[in-house]
Every structure is written in structure tokens, then in C-alpha cells.
Enzyme design. Sequence first.
Site, mmCIF file in Angstrom:
data_model
loop_
_atom_site.group_PDB
_atom_site.id
_atom_site.type_symbol
_atom_site.label_atom_id
_atom_site.label_comp_id
_atom_site.label_asym_id
_atom_site.label_seq_id
_atom_site.Cartn_x
_atom_site.Cartn_y
_atom_site.Cartn_z
ATOM 1 N N LYS A 105 0.638 -1.480 -0.226
ATOM 2 C CA LYS A 105 0.256 -0.076 -0.526
ATOM 3 C C LYS A 105 0.740 1.143 0.452
ATOM 4 C CE LYS A 105 -2.954 2.745 3.376
ATOM 5 N NZ LYS A 105 -3.747 2.593 3.964
ATOM 6 N N ASP A 144 -2.254 10.380 3.143
ATOM 7 C CA ASP A 144 -3.647 10.189 3.413
ATOM 8 C C ASP A 144 -4.241 11.004 4.549
ATOM 9 O OD1 ASP A 144 -6.042 8.980 3.241
ATOM 10 O OD2 ASP A 144 -5.669 7.382 5.225
ATOM 11 N N LYS A 168 -9.638 13.566 7.649
ATOM 12 C CA LYS A 168 -9.577 12.944 9.589
ATOM 13 C C LYS A 168 -10.004 13.419 10.000
ATOM 14 C CE LYS A 168 -6.138 9.598 7.369
ATOM 15 N NZ LYS A 168 -6.917 7.941 8.385
ATOM 16 N N ASP A 217 1.599 6.500 5.398
ATOM 17 C CA ASP A 217 0.582 5.883 4.371
ATOM 18 C C ASP A 217 1.120 5.428 3.336
ATOM 19 O OD1 ASP A 217 -1.280 4.398 5.379
ATOM 20 O OD2 ASP A 217 -2.871 5.995 4.001
ATOM 21 N N GLU A 232 -9.471 3.539 2.101
ATOM 22 C CA GLU A 232 -8.807 4.089 0.259
ATOM 23 C C GLU A 232 -7.758 2.745 0.349
ATOM 24 O OE1 GLU A 232 -4.716 5.414 2.533
ATOM 25 O OE2 GLU A 232 -7.500 5.956 3.569
ATOM 26 N N ARG A 287 -7.599 -0.346 0.657
ATOM 27 C CA ARG A 287 -8.291 -1.824 0.950
ATOM 28 C C ARG A 287 -8.214 -1.494 -0.770
ATOM 29 N NH1 ARG A 287 -12.447 -1.605 5.343
ATOM 30 N NH2 ARG A 287 -10.665 -1.054 6.496
#
Length: 507
Positions: A269, A274, A281, A292, A353, A355
Site C-alpha cells: 500500500k 492520506d 480525518k 501511509d 482507501e 484496501r
Amino acid sequence: MTALTLSTAAAPGLRADAIVIGVAKGDKAPVVAPGAEAVDKAYDGRLAGVLETLGASGAEGEVTKLPAPPGFKAPLVVAVGLGAAPGKGGAYDAEALRKAAGVAARTLAGTKKAAYALPVADAAAVGAIAEGALLGAYSFDAYKENGKNGKGNGKAPLAEVAVLGGKPRDKAHKAAAERATAVAEELNRARDLVNTPPNDLNPEAFAAVAQAAAKEHGIKVQVLDEKALAKGGYGGILGVGAGSASAPRLVKLSYTSSKAKKHLAFVGKGITYDSGGISLKPAGHNETMKCDMSGAAAVFAAVVAAARLGLDVNVTGWLALAENMPSGSATRPGDVLRMYSGKTVEVLNTDAEGRLVLADALWAASAEKPDAIVDVATLTGAMMLALGSRTFGVMANDDTFRSAVVEASAQVGEASWPMPLPEHLRKGMDSPVADIANMGERMGGGLVAGLFLREFVGEGITWAHLDIAGPAFNEGGPFGYTPKGGTGSAVRTLVRVAELAASGDLA
């Protein structure tokens, strides 16, 4: 970059800034570890008592400094704690040696050379000491005034490490040192990527770093830009990157060996920042979100390390790179994305996101029919709640393979824990408008994410998922060989998995 040498020289005559020795916890008093005999002799066999007087107990992470005895060319002795002493005839644990070597390297920042006189029972100990020292000497000063010359924070990293008792002409010792150097240097490169600010490391920039490394080490590389992703139907990666001015990328790194009998695929990933997207967030949760992309950094480093080590296994790395931002073009909660596999996903939360990008990369990796796939991701806060900040979770579609990955992590000193994939949680991701939703039950959220990813692994392919959300980024103080900031979590586990596959010992 810290230099590493092996030396059979005696400690008193070695020119260095410090001699590093080990001290362990005995039943009643500290115990001087093997390797420090010359120092102990210079203290007339009373070194343990001197260290105890200075407050040393031998506890892990403890550092005690004392002047070197007369006749030593080095001016300083640094005694580092090894934890509990092994039983009679026993050897010191490799992880204890790694941690002690790392603590010493951090302590000696600003010096030029340290001679490590820690216990060397065999080549494995040489490798552990070397690896710990090289990882402990890491620093990230690229954005400080005067950068890597050390003036930004007052101290440059330890410049050279000599492992005493390491025999430069011994094939096993030499191989252990070379392995430690390759793994540590690539892991430190992963740390650099994680620590790089997101304004300088967007998907395109990350892809460029991968391309340069691939060229240097004879790795085949393919980069899919936004046009190629659209043409190929990579709806997950495109959907996540839709709100950003920085377009997404999918990078494929292929290391091949003419002697390989197995093919592994590593999938990472790579969300270079993010924000959560439209599901923004809350304040206080954005500041470290440059980390991330730690999964992609780990995969990148592992593939390059495999190439440097010349492992007899084919390893393909997939870096799913995107920036998750809110804007007028961003994916919205309620949107449906058509993934590379053809399945549709209802996006209920744009902050789930990781996944989505992994799903596309997992399906792409599956198309090549590898013997096994391992994905790595800072995927869920739920995994941090379950396992804390130093342990990653391991899920798999095969219990034997899951156990093998957990065992591999233990062998290299990375803490992991096997986690289940409960079938009853799958129903929570049923969608009335799509094949699956990207969210399910809140309780067990880390396991739900694993179940989602399993949907995009090709039939009959062995797969494991590493959720490194906890250990990927250290927000506290440094410890052992682990710095503050990016840690390089999972790099060593992936390399070990590749080594086991190469030797035919991977279950």
C-alpha cells in the site's frame, strides 16, 4: 552511510573512538559478556564490580560509559545492556545483540568509529551485531540546515563500525556481514521514503525512486501512469487518487533468478498522503499520514534487497501509489468503483482507501500465478488497538502459510501475531448496489479489512496480509535499533520469506 568492517584485532590496540562491550543481568549482579575479556583483564577482573558501582545492571537498553583502561588506544568504553544472561554454555539471543548494537550506535552518534566487542559465537551473531549497528546508526537530516553533515542536529551518524571477532576471511562471517549490509541499507532507504515529506514524495516521485533503484540493481520495472491505469481498468487505484492533483501510479518491480523454482509476489500500500478524502480525518490524525506508504516502501526495499543478495527466487513487487485528497473530483461516499478484477465496490468511507488500491494490485499480482502473495499495509487503526504500536498482525487464507510468515518475522526480530479471518464478518460488507462494500462491522475492523482483500486474491493462490499500522511509524522516542519516525517495518520479514522460498524451506 555507516561503513562496516570485520576485525580480528585485539581491542587494546585498535584505533577507535570507543570500544563497545556487553553486560548482562546475572542472578545477583551484572555479568560481563564474552568479547570484553581484554577490558576486564585491564580492570584486574573487576569490571563487573566497577560497572555495578556505576549503576549498571545489564538491563536491555542500558548504557554505561567509563574511561578506557591504560594501554587502550580508544579513549572510551561503552557497556550496553543485553538483558538476562543465557544459561551455562548458552549463546546470546540474536535480537538482544541487535538491540544492544543499535543502542550503542545511537549513543555514539557524532563519533567516527566504534569497535564492537560484543559476544560473537558464530556467523549469526556477526550478522545480528552488524545489522543492529547499521540500523541504529540511522538518522534523517535531509531537511535540516546543512543536511547530512550533522550540523542540523549537532551530531552526525556513527561513521564506521568494526565488529571484533568477525573474521573477514571466514566465508560464513563475510556472508553474514554482506547480508546485514544489504538488508540494513535497503531498510534505511525505506525509512527515508517514509520520513520524506509528502510535498516531495507524491506517487510520481516514488515511482521515479523505484525506477532509479531498479536500473542500479538489474531489476525490471514497469510504471503504469493514470492513462495506462484508466485503459487497464484499475478503478480502485484511480478512485482513490481522483481527488488529488498528483496522479496515481502502479509500479511493478521484477527480480528474477535463473535458478529460481518459486515465484513470490509482494504487494504494498503506497498512499503517499492520506487526508481521508471526503471522509476527512479529524484534527490530530493527519500529521503523520505521510507514513501511509510504509507498505509500499517495505515491498520496494525487500525486492531490492533480494536482488542485492542474489536470492534464488523470483520476486515481483507491486507498489500501489496514490494520494488520498478531498476535492471536487474526489470519490464520494456512496460512489461505486469497478475494480481491475471486474468486481464493483460501494465506497462507504473514503478513508478506507488502502484496501481499494491493494485490491487492484492483488488482482494484478494474481494474474501471474505466483506461488504465494504477501501484501503489506498500514491498513487499520483497529490493528493498533488490538496489538499496540510494536506488533503487526498477520492474516492469511492458509493457516500453515500464516504460521510460516509469523515464524519468519520472529527469526529476524520483528514482532507479529497471527490473526483470524472470521467468516461471519464477511456478511457485514454486503452491498445492495455493488458486489461488496469497502466497510463492514466496526468491531473487528482489522479482520474485516483482511476479508475484503481476500476477495481480490486469485483462486488457489496462497496469500498473507500484514497490517503494519502500529509499528510502521514510531511517534515515541527511539529504542534499540528503532529510530523515531519511519521504522522500515516488515522489510526484514519479507526478505526472510524470500530467503526461505529460495532455499525450499517456506511452508
